[in-house]
Design an enzyme around this catalytic site. Sequence first.
Site, mmCIF file in Angstrom:
data_model
loop_
_atom_site.group_PDB
_atom_site.id
_atom_site.type_symbol
_atom_site.label_atom_id
_atom_site.label_comp_id
_atom_site.label_asym_id
_atom_site.label_seq_id
_atom_site.Cartn_x
_atom_site.Cartn_y
_atom_site.Cartn_z
ATOM 1 N N LYS A 122 60.141 9.320 59.322
ATOM 2 C CA LYS A 122 58.891 9.975 59.105
ATOM 3 C C LYS A 122 58.038 9.473 58.113
ATOM 4 O O LYS A 122 57.751 10.491 57.437
ATOM 5 C CB LYS A 122 59.306 11.419 58.589
ATOM 6 C CG LYS A 122 60.294 11.856 60.276
ATOM 7 C CD LYS A 122 61.186 13.455 59.772
ATOM 8 C CE LYS A 122 62.163 13.748 60.828
ATOM 9 N NZ LYS A 122 61.877 13.212 62.697
ATOM 10 N N CYS A 123 57.561 8.326 57.873
ATOM 11 C CA CYS A 123 56.816 7.598 57.113
ATOM 12 C C CYS A 123 55.133 7.659 58.003
ATOM 13 O O CYS A 123 55.293 7.146 58.957
ATOM 14 C CB CYS A 123 57.368 6.856 56.102
ATOM 15 S SG CYS A 123 56.260 6.108 54.933
ATOM 16 N N GLY A 124 54.378 7.407 56.741
ATOM 17 C CA GLY A 124 53.273 6.982 57.082
ATOM 18 C C GLY A 124 53.269 6.021 58.126
ATOM 19 O O GLY A 124 52.611 5.176 58.266
#
Length: 161
Positions: A35-37
């Site tokens: 769930k990271c950029g």
Amino acid sequence: MTTLYDFQPRLADQTPFPLEQLRGKVLLIVNTASKCGFTPQYNGLEAIHRQFHARGLEVMGFPCNQFGAQEPGNAEEIGAFCEKNYGVSFPLFAKIDVNGEQADPLYQYLKKEAPGLLGSKAIKWNFTKFLVRRDGTVFKRYAPQTRPEEMISDIETLLAE
């Protein structure tokens, strides 16, 4: 003296994975998060895995929840997410810490062998990458924002060694 091949990180199912079995391969070791950029980098990591695996490259993903709680799932959820969204076929290991007192021993070793900017040993964020030569020595540490495709020249150099 400790070498990279002394470590036995655990696969997602908690099975020990002796790195000794990868002696002679080029390794790309990455701390990952779903769930990271930077999560779309899974596309590039998988592309590199597919392009170079037969020539001796092993991509290894180590899920970590230490940065913004961006890897909250369990091993089964992480694996399903990576396979469904990015077609990940390279090994994903058990979720680990990369910093602090509970940092995985492999990551303690990698940080010592290839410090970051200004000699910092801490991992700054998800998708920090370590490229390791066939002899087990750490070639280079790459920042999270370095896209996998930007590493192709270095990978090709190490595969040719």
